[in-house]
Scaffold this motif. Structure first.
Motif, PDB file in Angstrom:
ATOM      1  N   VAL A  99      25.688  68.694   0.814  1.00 47.81           N
ATOM      2  CA  VAL A  99      26.128  67.872   0.371  1.00 47.81           C
ATOM      3  C   VAL A  99      26.578  66.620   0.755  1.00 47.81           C
ATOM      4  O   VAL A  99      27.031  66.221   1.821  1.00 47.81           O
ATOM      5  CB  VAL A  99      27.987  68.675  -0.562  1.00 47.81           C
ATOM      6  CG1 VAL A  99      28.694  67.616  -1.608  1.00 47.81           C
ATOM      7  CG2 VAL A  99      28.070  70.411  -0.792  1.00 47.81           C
TER       8      VAL A  99
ATOM      9  N   LEU B  44      28.719  73.329  -6.074  1.00 44.60           N
ATOM     10  CA  LEU B  44      28.601  71.634  -5.329  1.00 44.60           C
ATOM     11  C   LEU B  44      30.602  72.633  -5.297  1.00 44.60           C
ATOM     12  O   LEU B  44      31.120  71.785  -4.165  1.00 44.60           O
ATOM     13  CB  LEU B  44      29.015  70.356  -6.077  1.00 44.60           C
ATOM     14  CG  LEU B  44      27.633  69.436  -6.159  1.00 44.60           C
ATOM     15  CD1 LEU B  44      27.619  68.326  -6.840  1.00 44.60           C
ATOM     16  CD2 LEU B  44      28.323  68.991  -4.937  1.00 44.60           C
TER      17      LEU B  44
ATOM     18  N   PHE C 172      23.049  73.099  -0.762  1.00 46.22           N
ATOM     19  CA  PHE C 172      22.851  72.659  -2.258  1.00 46.22           C
ATOM     20  C   PHE C 172      21.750  71.509  -1.761  1.00 46.22           C
ATOM     21  O   PHE C 172      21.416  71.191  -0.737  1.00 46.22           O
ATOM     22  CB  PHE C 172      23.530  71.095  -2.470  1.00 46.22           C
ATOM     23  CG  PHE C 172      24.319  71.307  -3.609  1.00 46.22           C
ATOM     24  CD1 PHE C 172      24.897  71.180  -4.704  1.00 46.22           C
ATOM     25  CD2 PHE C 172      23.466  69.309  -3.723  1.00 46.22           C
ATOM     26  CE1 PHE C 172      24.707  70.673  -6.104  1.00 46.22           C
ATOM     27  CE2 PHE C 172      23.628  68.810  -5.016  1.00 46.22           C
ATOM     28  CZ  PHE C 172      23.709  69.445  -6.144  1.00 46.22           C
TER      29      PHE C 172
END
Length: 407
Positions: A327, A382, A5
């Motif tokens: 994340v 996510l 991410f």
């Protein structure tokens, strides 16, 4: 290839062009103070108050310098002072008990439920001798407000709602902030409208709002407020109410008004992101989603999930693995406060209180922001990353068994 991410969890959207233009108008004329107006001009702050009162269905609204100031102002308006016991959620953020303690009052924490809302049985048990409930809709989770208000009426407890995370949300059609005697909102950057710092208070009570306006630093200029009680409401209190200045200025009000007009569309975008993450995590072994009750109309600018029964070691391992993939998560069970995140035992200006149920829930409570700079593809990513990393740690039975039981 392992997905990573890359979007920022703290980057907000640019302010809308209408807000930029409104700010430039204020900057060009220079009348930033809310009471500094030209002949016939209505201050941006007064207009924002009118519009927010209409948005919530309240009779009155006051714009102030921050959400924390809004809480303190509402408590002062209610007459809370030194030594008074004020109930509040054990699961909340530091400005909530801080607003109580700043008045010399005593925060009394109430246990949390697995739904991340206030435990009403514990509330009833701790209520004797309390002067008020400062109810925190923490991270946008709203309890059964019908049951809560019936309980508080029976207990004789006035309710002030902390709606920092629930602007635009509601319970069975009633907007958040409209159940108690006063509702307090935040417009800090990470909330639902962004003015850097800022707050709003709503109420239908003439006396409470008259005191709040005087407290905020109106001097004798209260007739310039439009979403305000009539002048006679101020007559009995204007000589007795101290000035604790905390006004909002016209610049912040100007950039908030276009955002308020656009809030319903933004709410739909937040909730779409939330549902995508939720779907991605549904059924993950070792992870529990927080159930949203049927009566709740939520605004999901953040996402929470539980790792029930996980010792601290595996939780830390999961956080590290998620961080390695980009994340950024917050853990409400950490022993030491970090950034904006802390738990009740770190607020040592309040008397220590045994809260075993809350401690158990916080030990596995994970939180992440969902800024509107995320796309729906980001939300799906996510979900995939979190699912994979939870599964990786949870399925490692040896690591779970050997981890220390607590920090």
């Amino acid at each position: 290839m392992t997905e990573r991410f890359t979007a920022s969890f703290t980057q907000q959207e640019p302010l809308p062009e209408a807000a930029v233009e409104a700010a430039l108008r204020v900057l060009r004329h220079g009348r930033l103070h809310r009471y500094n107006t030209a002949e016939g001009e209505v201050a941006e702050t007064a207009l924002l108050e009118e519009e927010f009162a209409a948005f919530t269905g309240a009779r009155y609204c006051l714009a102030v310098a921050s959400g924390g100031y809004a809480l303190g102002c509402a408590l002062r308006a209610l007459g809370i002072g030194p030594g008074d016991r004020v109930l509040t959620n054990a699961f909340t953020l530091a400005p909530v008990p801080g607003a109580i303690a700043a008045l010399g009052a005593v925060p009394v924490f109430v246990e949390a439920t697995e739904g991340l809302t206030i435990d009403m049985d514990d509330l009833a048990a701790r209520a004797p001798g309390a002067k008020a409930l400062l109810l925190s809709h923490m991270r946008g989770h709203i309890c059964d407000m019908d049951r809560l208000m019936a309980l508080c009426r029976a207990l004789g407890l006035p309710v002030i709602e902390d709606c920092a995370h629930t602007m635009g949300a509601g319970w069975r059609g009633t907007p958040s902030g409209r159940h108690g005697v006063m509702g307090c909102y935040s417009t800090q950057t990470y909330k639902h409208m962004n003015s850097g710092e800022g707050g709003l208070i709503v109420s239908d009570d003439d006396a409470l709002m008259a005191r709040a306006i005087l407290l905020s630093g109106s001097y004798m200029l209260y007739p310039r407020h439009r979403a305000a009680p009539p002048p006679e409401a101020f007559a009995a209190v204007k000589y007795l109410t101290p000035n604790v200045s905390g006004r909002m200025d016209n610049l912040r009000a100007a950039i908030l008004r276009p955002q308020l007009a656009d809030l319903p569309r933004q709410i739909a975008r937040w909730n779409a992101l939330y549902r995508i993450v939720e779907a991605g995590l549904a059924g993950t072994p070792g992870l529990a989603l927080v159930e949203r009750p049927e009566g709740e109309d939520f605004v999901a600018s953040s996402f929470q999930f539980l790792l029930p029964g996980w010792p601290a070691g595996p939780v830390r391992a999961f956080l590290a693995r998620a961080a390695a993939r980009g994340v950024e998560l917050k853990w409400f069970g950490a022993a030491e406060p970090q950034g904006f995140t802390s738990r009740h035992d770190s607020w040592r200006y309040a008397p220590p209180q045994p809260l075993p149920r809350t401690d158990r829930i916080l030990a596995g409570l994970i939180d992440l922001r969902l800024p509107l700079t995320f796309s729906e593809d980001d939300a799906a990513l996510l979900g995939r990353i979190l699912r994979e990393e939870v599964a990786c740690v949870f399925q490692s039975g040896e690591e779970l068994d050997e981890a220390p039981a607590a920090d």
